[in-house]
Design a protein around this motif. Structure first.
Motif, mmCIF file in Angstrom:
data_model
loop_
_atom_site.group_PDB
_atom_site.id
_atom_site.type_symbol
_atom_site.label_atom_id
_atom_site.label_comp_id
_atom_site.label_asym_id
_atom_site.label_seq_id
_atom_site.Cartn_x
_atom_site.Cartn_y
_atom_site.Cartn_z
ATOM 1 N N THR A 1 0.807 -1.221 0.000
ATOM 2 C CA THR A 1 0.000 0.000 0.000
ATOM 3 C C THR A 1 0.839 1.270 0.000
ATOM 4 O OG1 THR A 1 -0.088 0.150 2.417
ATOM 5 C CG2 THR A 1 -1.756 -1.253 1.319
ATOM 6 N N LEU A 2 2.138 1.156 0.341
ATOM 7 C CA LEU A 2 3.053 2.294 0.477
ATOM 8 C C LEU A 2 2.685 3.193 1.655
ATOM 9 C CD1 LEU A 2 3.560 3.375 -3.263
ATOM 10 C CD2 LEU A 2 4.879 1.736 -1.919
ATOM 11 N N ALA A 3 1.783 2.724 2.506
ATOM 12 C CA ALA A 3 1.442 3.491 3.704
ATOM 13 C C ALA A 3 2.608 3.437 4.694
ATOM 14 C CB ALA A 3 0.190 2.909 4.353
ATOM 15 N N ARG A 4 2.841 4.540 5.384
ATOM 16 C CA ARG A 4 3.932 4.563 6.351
ATOM 17 C C ARG A 4 3.553 3.752 7.584
ATOM 18 N NH1 ARG A 4 6.017 10.202 8.689
ATOM 19 N NH2 ARG A 4 4.380 9.834 10.235
ATOM 20 N N VAL A 5 4.423 2.820 7.952
ATOM 21 C CA VAL A 5 4.161 1.971 9.117
ATOM 22 C C VAL A 5 5.092 2.317 10.280
ATOM 23 C CG1 VAL A 5 3.240 0.073 7.746
ATOM 24 C CG2 VAL A 5 5.696 0.169 8.184
ATOM 25 N N GLY A 6 6.013 3.229 10.060
ATOM 26 C CA GLY A 6 6.933 3.648 11.113
ATOM 27 C C GLY A 6 8.121 4.362 10.534
ATOM 28 N N TRP A 7 9.093 4.637 11.358
ATOM 29 C CA TRP A 7 10.294 5.302 10.871
ATOM 30 C C TRP A 7 11.478 4.969 11.767
ATOM 31 C CZ3 TRP A 7 6.321 8.091 13.130
ATOM 32 C CH2 TRP A 7 6.609 8.731 14.334
ATOM 33 N N VAL A 8 12.664 5.260 11.232
ATOM 34 C CA VAL A 8 13.914 5.057 11.963
ATOM 35 C C VAL A 8 14.676 6.374 11.946
ATOM 36 C CG1 VAL A 8 16.104 3.800 12.040
ATOM 37 C CG2 VAL A 8 14.017 2.625 11.296
ATOM 38 N N ASP A 9 15.070 6.849 13.100
ATOM 39 C CA ASP A 9 15.892 8.066 13.139
ATOM 40 C C ASP A 9 17.127 7.895 14.012
ATOM 41 O OD1 ASP A 9 14.734 8.059 15.624
ATOM 42 O OD2 ASP A 9 13.722 9.991 15.423
ATOM 43 N N VAL A 10 17.351 6.651 14.481
ATOM 44 C CA VAL A 10 18.558 6.331 15.239
ATOM 45 C C VAL A 10 19.153 5.056 14.654
ATOM 46 C CG1 VAL A 10 19.539 5.753 17.480
ATOM 47 C CG2 VAL A 10 17.618 7.361 17.341
ATOM 48 N N TRP A 11 20.448 5.071 14.341
ATOM 49 C CA TRP A 11 21.084 3.896 13.781
ATOM 50 C C TRP A 11 22.542 3.835 14.209
ATOM 51 C CZ3 TRP A 11 18.431 7.295 10.422
ATOM 52 C CH2 TRP A 11 19.194 8.341 9.906
ATOM 53 N N VAL A 12 23.113 2.642 14.057
ATOM 54 C CA VAL A 12 24.540 2.467 14.325
ATOM 55 C C VAL A 12 25.343 3.023 13.170
ATOM 56 C CG1 VAL A 12 26.383 0.789 14.764
ATOM 57 C CG2 VAL A 12 24.097 0.446 15.752
ATOM 58 N N SER A 13 24.923 2.675 11.930
ATOM 59 C CA SER A 13 25.591 3.200 10.741
ATOM 60 C C SER A 13 24.624 3.162 9.554
ATOM 61 C CB SER A 13 26.856 2.402 10.410
ATOM 62 O OG SER A 13 26.518 1.076 10.031
ATOM 63 N N LEU A 14 24.901 4.023 8.606
ATOM 64 C CA LEU A 14 24.100 4.091 7.380
ATOM 65 C C LEU A 14 25.016 4.360 6.209
ATOM 66 C CD1 LEU A 14 21.352 4.350 5.830
ATOM 67 C CD2 LEU A 14 21.467 6.809 6.320
ATOM 68 N N SER B 1 22.996 1.481 -3.926
ATOM 69 C CA SER B 1 22.739 0.504 -2.872
ATOM 70 C C SER B 1 22.621 1.239 -1.548
ATOM 71 C CB SER B 1 23.880 -0.525 -2.785
ATOM 72 O OG SER B 1 25.095 0.108 -2.406
ATOM 73 N N PHE B 2 22.207 0.485 -0.508
ATOM 74 C CA PHE B 2 22.225 1.054 0.834
ATOM 75 C C PHE B 2 22.419 -0.063 1.847
ATOM 76 C CE2 PHE B 2 17.856 -0.348 0.792
ATOM 77 C CZ PHE B 2 17.597 -0.700 2.114
ATOM 78 N N THR B 3 22.960 0.289 3.001
ATOM 79 C CA THR B 3 23.066 -0.620 4.127
ATOM 80 C C THR B 3 22.754 0.166 5.393
ATOM 81 O OG1 THR B 3 24.784 -1.954 3.049
ATOM 82 C CG2 THR B 3 24.556 -2.186 5.423
ATOM 83 N N LEU B 4 21.816 -0.343 6.152
ATOM 84 C CA LEU B 4 21.390 0.301 7.389
ATOM 85 C C LEU B 4 21.625 -0.678 8.536
ATOM 86 C CD1 LEU B 4 19.824 2.518 9.013
ATOM 87 C CD2 LEU B 4 17.734 1.269 8.411
ATOM 88 N N GLU B 5 22.371 -0.248 9.542
ATOM 89 C CA GLU B 5 22.637 -1.081 10.708
ATOM 90 C C GLU B 5 22.013 -0.430 11.938
ATOM 91 O OE1 GLU B 5 26.430 -3.014 13.211
ATOM 92 O OE2 GLU B 5 26.771 -1.687 11.491
ATOM 93 N N VAL B 6 21.135 -1.197 12.607
ATOM 94 C CA VAL B 6 20.437 -0.674 13.780
ATOM 95 C C VAL B 6 20.527 -1.683 14.923
ATOM 96 C CG1 VAL B 6 18.821 0.687 12.392
ATOM 97 C CG2 VAL B 6 18.233 -1.664 13.021
ATOM 98 N N ARG B 7 20.151 -1.224 16.111
ATOM 99 C CA ARG B 7 20.097 -2.135 17.252
ATOM 100 C C ARG B 7 18.917 -3.101 17.063
ATOM 101 N NH1 ARG B 7 25.125 -1.654 18.938
ATOM 102 N NH2 ARG B 7 25.643 0.441 19.713
#
Length: 333
Positions: free
Chosen positions: A14-27, A38-44
């Motif tokens: 649906t492309l509806a927003r289900v949440g967001w991330v604004d804190v990460w270990v690395s991006l 490409s992208f790589t997102l590392e989070v807790r």
């Protein structure tokens, strides 16, 4: 790292927003003009992140175009990696021949003719007048667009449009024009650590193509910039014996000779000049596709060059932007 940047997470369908991330270990976030990216997102590995970051959901940076996660793995942290939305085009194929067609129209036609992808549609047609003069055929729709885009200096992307239930993914071409204020030189202090390389070792602009027959009787055509002379003329030989006459053709039939010419055109497309220029600029406003003028007085040249990629890397120590530039167009100063 907590930054002003935010990554929204959208539902796969649906492309509806289900949440967001604004804190990460690395991006790591590579934004391309006409390549894969490409992208790589590392989070807790929190419960919230594990529920939120699921394969197939869309990630949208607050200042960027959508991405799709393709691989999620959990070690000490949760690592999500994937590609820009143009990845969708790698999952659609075509066998049509594109030759001497308007580049933007050809790309849009390929996307339109492909089997539908949920919520993917054509965006604005800007009317770029560049013609793809070579030939390409057979492959993924992404490969077609990449080949056409690189030959015609035309970027392509998929952008998110609309709100609520009307959200769509729109395919469009783009090509920012030169801004006279985008000028960089060591003497102005805004061009640092410059490095460059360019080569025409494998470059060819004229091809001699031979097909069916033996000896002096072999079908032969010349293609490319056949009027080039002197050092501007770079020839290559193409053995196209595998291209045989069919359906009543002979080795002298015009239709058969055109097939040989098409093969030569495909080979020439792979023998382009190569070059790159890299430097650090004191300018956080540059965007993918921007055209800039870089003066290199030690060479006596000014280069017109387009931003081909911008790589954003964000960690606890801060956020950096690395600018990669495409092949320069050199002018003697």
């Amino acid at each position: 790292a907590r930054t002003a940047m935010r990554i929204d997470v959208l539902d796969a369908d649906t492309l509806a927003r289900v949440g967001w991330v604004d804190v990460w270990v690395s991006l790591y976030w590579d934004s391309p003009y006409y390549s894969e990216g490409s992208f790589t997102l590392e989070v807790r590995p929190t419960t919230e992140n594990l529920q939120l970051l699921q394969e197939g959901r869309w990630l949208v940076r607050s200042d960027e175009n959508p991405r799709i996660p393709m691989r999620i793995c959990s070690r000490a942290n949760l690592v999500v990696s994937g590609y820009p939305a143009t990845w969708l085009l790698t999952k659609r194929v075509s066998a049509v021949t594109v030759k001497n067609q308007n580049a933007e129209s050809a790309m849009r036609s390929l996307v339109s003719a492909a089997k539908p992808w949920p919520r993917l549609a054509l965006g604005t047609e800007y009317g770029f007048d560049t013609t793809f003069e070579k030939q390409t055929s057979g492959g993924t729709v992404f490969d077609y667009c990449k080949t056409i885009g690189q030959a015609c200096d035309l970027g392509f992307r998929i952008v998110l449009d609309g709100k609520g239930s009307s959200k769509r993914l729109l395919f469009e071409c783009f090509r920012p024009t030169f801004d006279p204020n985008r000028r960089y030189s060591p003497k102005w202090g805004n061009l640092l650590n410059s490095g460059w390389s360019f080569s025409d070792t494998d470059y060819a602009n004229v091809a001699l193509v031979q097909g069916a027959g033996e000896g002096d009787e072999r079908a032969t055509v010349w293609v490319g910039d056949v009027n080039a002379t002197g050092s501007d003329r770079r020839e290559m030989y193409v053995d196209a014996r595998d291209v045989q006459p069919e359906d009543g053709e002979t080795s002298t039939s015009q239709s058969y000779l055109e097939k040989l010419a098409d093969r030569g055109g495909e080979k020439l497309l792979a023998q382009l000049r190569t070059g790159s220029i890299e430097f650090d600029v004191d300018d956080d406003t540059l965007q993918v596709g921007d055209v800039l003028s870089a003066s290199l007085p030690q060479l006596g040249y000014t280069a017109m060059v387009r931003v081909a990629d911008i790589i954003t890397q964000s960690e606890d120590s801060g956020t950096t932007r690395t600018i990669r530039l495409g092949p320069p167009t050199w002018h003697k100063t």
